[in-house]
Structure formats: structure tokens, C-alpha cells
Design a protein around this motif. Structure first.
Motif, PDB file in Angstrom:
ATOM      1  N   ARG A 108       0.835  -1.203   0.000  1.00  0.00           N
ATOM      2  CA  ARG A 108       0.000   0.000   0.000  1.00  0.00           C
ATOM      3  C   ARG A 108       0.861   1.241   0.000  1.00  0.00           C
ATOM      4  N   SER A 109       0.289   2.432  -0.393  1.00  0.00           N
ATOM      5  CA  SER A 109       1.042   3.691  -0.478  1.00  0.00           C
ATOM      6  C   SER A 109       1.584   4.125   0.871  1.00  0.00           C
ATOM      7  N   ASP A 110       0.857   3.795   1.962  1.00  0.00           N
ATOM      8  CA  ASP A 110       1.312   4.233   3.275  1.00  0.00           C
ATOM      9  C   ASP A 110       2.421   3.352   3.816  1.00  0.00           C
ATOM     10  N   ASP A 111       2.753   2.285   3.061  1.00  0.00           N
ATOM     11  CA  ASP A 111       3.844   1.423   3.483  1.00  0.00           C
ATOM     12  C   ASP A 111       5.164   1.799   2.816  1.00  0.00           C
ATOM     13  N   ILE A 112       5.156   2.803   1.881  1.00  0.00           N
ATOM     14  CA  ILE A 112       6.359   3.171   1.125  1.00  0.00           C
ATOM     15  C   ILE A 112       7.415   3.708   2.054  1.00  0.00           C
ATOM     16  N   LEU A 147       7.811  -7.147   9.717  1.00  0.00           N
ATOM     17  CA  LEU A 147       7.116  -7.269  10.986  1.00  0.00           C
ATOM     18  C   LEU A 147       5.625  -6.995  10.855  1.00  0.00           C
ATOM     19  N   CYS A 148       5.307  -6.026   9.998  1.00  0.00           N
ATOM     20  CA  CYS A 148       3.888  -5.688   9.778  1.00  0.00           C
ATOM     21  C   CYS A 148       3.150  -6.847   9.131  1.00  0.00           C
ATOM     22  N   ARG A 149       3.805  -7.447   8.113  1.00  0.00           N
ATOM     23  CA  ARG A 149       3.178  -8.591   7.429  1.00  0.00           C
ATOM     24  C   ARG A 149       3.009  -9.776   8.399  1.00  0.00           C
ATOM     25  N   ARG A 150       3.986  -9.963   9.271  1.00  0.00           N
ATOM     26  CA  ARG A 150       3.913 -11.045  10.247  1.00  0.00           C
ATOM     27  C   ARG A 150       2.766 -10.840  11.222  1.00  0.00           C
ATOM     28  N   LYS A 151       2.610  -9.584  11.671  1.00  0.00           N
ATOM     29  CA  LYS A 151       1.520  -9.278  12.594  1.00  0.00           C
ATOM     30  C   LYS A 151       0.167  -9.538  11.939  1.00  0.00           C
ATOM     31  N   ARG A 152       0.048  -9.163  10.645  1.00  0.00           N
ATOM     32  CA  ARG A 152      -1.222  -9.387   9.933  1.00  0.00           C
ATOM     33  C   ARG A 152      -1.514 -10.894   9.791  1.00  0.00           C
TER      34      ARG A 152
END
Length: 409
Positions: free
Chosen positions: A3-7, A16-21
Motif C-alpha cells: 500500500r502507499s502508506d507502506d512506502i 514485521l507488519c506482514r507477520r503481525k497481519r
């Protein structure tokens, strides 16, 4: 897809974000699966718990039945059945309880249990017993057939006794005698089973079909059983004493000895038993109570009628201050002798009012003396241990005897 806010995030932060999801997705999935499992598995789990609880109550019921604690056994059997009516052990608990208390409804529960699983040897014994008690001979015969032809273990003395009882109910005396003899020949037979077989042998030994050797074997077995100190020995003593008294009624007094056939004892096929021996054994038996000791006095009284007054006085002196059960036995014994006034003198009203059975004996003695007005006065005083229905029946009887027809009706 990023997503754009992940750039603006670094590579490590993105990992880490993907792991949490992913973790959240797994948690949500497990939660959904848990809800589904609970929805579809709650009923089976509940049934399993109820079945376990029912089996636990049934086991308690079996223990109480073995100890003849009938109220507790009934409570546990009902609890087992209410928890899970289809549980085999619950059905067995109810069927066994009803069989032991001689309720014919037990047969319905044995049938339900048989539709679910094979009945055990003990189940079949109870089924035969209750079928005989309810005069359901076809069911008794079918259950007995299975009992005697089972291959899991050989038939026991108790099974042969049931077979003899079935044959007796079929009026097949020869077959009944044959099975009863099997009980005598079985070294494993316990005292109660031997006692019942002996009584059956005597019962079928009527004049038209009497077998001297079989009857003699039965009397000999009773005499042998009576030599012990057990409950069965005491009951056997009572049977022998009553036999002596019945012969006394035929002959006018108890003979100095009476004959009990016993082919193995005497060449002439008889064994002599002295009434004095019976009196001594009844008086000295460790389990003997007041009724047994009064029976011993009966033997002495018939052996020597001149001792009647002395023996009655002795009985009154020995038991007039005893417990309620002994007083009931004494009152019944005195009434049988026609000693109604002596019963009233020995057991005053103050004692009679303490027990329903004693009070009924008191009323019967007054009635035998035609003192109906006293009975009516006692009943109307409302100081008696009787229920309302019995009280009204006695009052009606009093009114009838006093000539008060309208009040009686």
C-alpha cells in the motif's frame, strides 16, 4: 501488493507488519473454527458427560442394592435413568432394583436393555426371578434357557434353584426335584440357596407325589444348616420348630422326639430330634431375638402343658420392659394364647401409644374382650399413632359393634 502508506517503512518494518497481519488472520480463523466446533460438538460432549454421570449413579445403585439399602438404591437408579435413559448401565440399575423389590415393571427395562446389548448371567437371574414373581412363565423359561446354555461360565447352584422353581411353577415335580437335587450336590452352593432348595423339595413332596428319599434329603439338609450360627441357620431352626409344633397339633402335644427323614443317618431312614435340643438351640443362637425365644417357649409349653402358666408368666417378666419390637412380639404371642387381659396388664396404654403396631395390638386385645366403648374413646381422643383412614375404619367397626348403625355407615 504494497500500500502507499507502506512506502515510507523500512524492509524490516514491512516484514514485521506482514507477520503481525498473518498472526491476526490465524487467530481470527481459529476463533471461527472454535465457534463452529462448539456449535456442532456441544451436544455430543454434553451427552458424553451425562452418560458418564449416569454410569456413576448406576454403580452406586448396584452397591446399595447389594447391601439391601433400598431407598438409596432407588434414588441412585432414578438419577441414572433421568440423566440418560438410553445408557445401558442406567437401564440395568433400574431393572435390577425393580427386580429385587419384586416390581413386574422390571421386565420392560430388561427388554429395553436386551435390545441394546446382551444380558449378563446376573441379569438373566434377576429376569427369571421377577418373571416367576409375576407369573410370566414364558419369559421365565426363555431367560432360564439362556442362563443354562451360556458358554461363558458353568451354571451355578443358584441357576439350578431357579430351574427348579420354574419347573415347580410348571407343575413338573420330577424336574423340580431333579434340579433341587443338583443344588444339594453342588459343593459351591451357599447356605441361603441350600435352604431354598430344601423348602422347595418339601413343598413338592405332597402325599400324591411324595418321594421319601428326596423329602428325607431335604429335612436332613435343614437339620445340617440349623447347626450353624448364621441367619440361615436360625431360619432353618424356626422351620424345624414349626414342624415339631405342627406335629404337636396333630398329636395333642410335642412328642419326646420327632422324626426327620435322613437316609444317610439311620438304617431305618430316620433321624430323631429332641424338642429340648431345638429349645436349647433357639435360646442360645447368637442372632435369636424375642420371637425366636417365644417359639422356644411354645415348644416347652406343648411338650409339657402343665407348665403353661409358668411359661407365660416367665415371658411377661422377661419382656414387659423390653424395646418396642420385643413388646410387639410379646403382645402377638399373648394374643395367640388368648391371654388378652394379661397383654393389657403387661403392656400399659402409655407404652402402647408409643408405637403404631403396639397400639393396634392393644386395640385388638380390647376388641377380643368386647370393650368397644373403650376403643372408641381411645380413637376419638386423638392420642394414637394411626393414620386417618385406619382410625375411621376402627371407629366404624366400634359403632357397628355398639349397635350404632347410622354412625357406622
Amino acid at each position: 501488493m504494497v500500500r502507499s502508506d507502506d512506502i515510507l517503512l523500512t524492509a524490516e518494518e514491512l516484514r514485521l507488519c506482514r507477520r503481525k497481519r498473518s498472526i491476526w488472520r490465524v487467530v481470527v480463523l481459529l476463533f471461527v473454527l472454535a465457534i463452529v466446533a462448539m456449535f456442532f460438538g456441544a451436544r455430543p460432549a454434553s451427552n458424553a458427560i451425562k452418560a458418564w454421570q449416569a454410569r456413576r449413579h448406576a454403580q452406586r445403585a448396584f452397591a446399595y442394592i447389594s447391601n439391601e439399602q433400598w431407598n438409596d438404591a432407588q434414588r441412585e437408579a432414578i438419577a441414572a435413568y433421568q440423566l440418560r435413559p438410553s445408557e445401558p448401565q442406567a437401564l440395568r440399575a433400574v431393572a435390577r432394583f425393580l427386580s429385587r423389590v419384586r416390581e413386574p415393571e422390571a421386565l420392560d427395562f430388561w427388554k429395553q436393555l436386551q435390545n441394546q446389548q446382551s444380558l449378563t448371567r446376573q441379569d438373566r437371574r434377576d429376569e427369571v426371578s421377577i418373571a416367576l414373581a409375576g407369573n410370566d412363565l414364558p419369559v421365565a423359561e426363555l431367560a432360564l434357557k439362556d442362563l443354562l446354555t451360556r458358554k461363558d461360565s458353568p451354571a451355578s447352584a443358584g441357576d439350578w434353584l431357579l430351574a427348579a422353581q420354574v419347573a415347580q411353577q410348571k407343575n413338573d415335580t420330577n424336574e423340580a426335584r431333579r434340579f433341587a437335587q443338583k443344588v444339594f450336590d453342588d459343593s459351591r452352593a451357599d447356605e441361603p440357596t441350600q435352604f431354598q432348595a430344601a423348602l422347595l423339595m418339601l413343598a413338592i413332596g405332597s402325599p400324591e407325589n411324595a418321594d421319601a428319599s428326596s423329602t428325607g434329603a431335604a429335612w436332613a439338609r435343614l437339620r445340617k444348616l440349623a447347626e450353624g450360627k448364621t441367619k440361615t441357620a436360625l431360619v432353618a431352626l424356626v422351620v424345624l420348630a414349626q414342624h415339631a409344633l405342627s406335629r404337636a397339633g396333630e398329636m395333642g402335644s410335642v412328642p419326646s422326639s420327632f422324626l426327620v427323614p435322613s437316609p444317610s443317618q439311620k438304617k431305618d431312614g430316620t433321624e430323631f430330634i429332641s424338642p429340648n435340643d431345638l429349645v436349647r438351640e433357639l435360646e442360645n443362637h447368637p442372632l435369636a431375638k424375642t420371637p425366636h425365644k417365644l417359639l422356644a417357649l411354645d415348644l416347652q409349653m406343648h411338650a409339657d402343658p402343665t407348665q403353661r402358666e409358668a411359661l407365660i408368666s416367665r415371658a411377661i417378666a422377661d419382656w414387659k420392659n423390653a424395646d418396642a419390637d420385643s413388646l410387639v412380639a410379646l403382645a402377638t404371642w399373648l394374643d395367640e394364647k388368648g391371654e388378652y387381659q394379661r397383654q393389657l396388664d403387661a403392656i400399659p396404654l402409655s407404652r402402647a401409644l408409643q408405637s403404631r403396631d403396639l397400639f393396634l395390638q392393644h386395640l385388638d386385645a380390647l376388641g377380643a374382650l368386647d370393650r368397644w366403648s373403650e376403643i372408641k374413646q381411645l380413637l376419638e381422643s386423638e392420642h394414637f399413632p394411626l393414620d386417618e383412614v385406619v382410625q375411621r375404619m376402627y371407629v366404624a367397626r366400634c359403632n357397628a359393634r355398639l349397635g350404632e348403625k347410622t354412625a357406622s355407615e
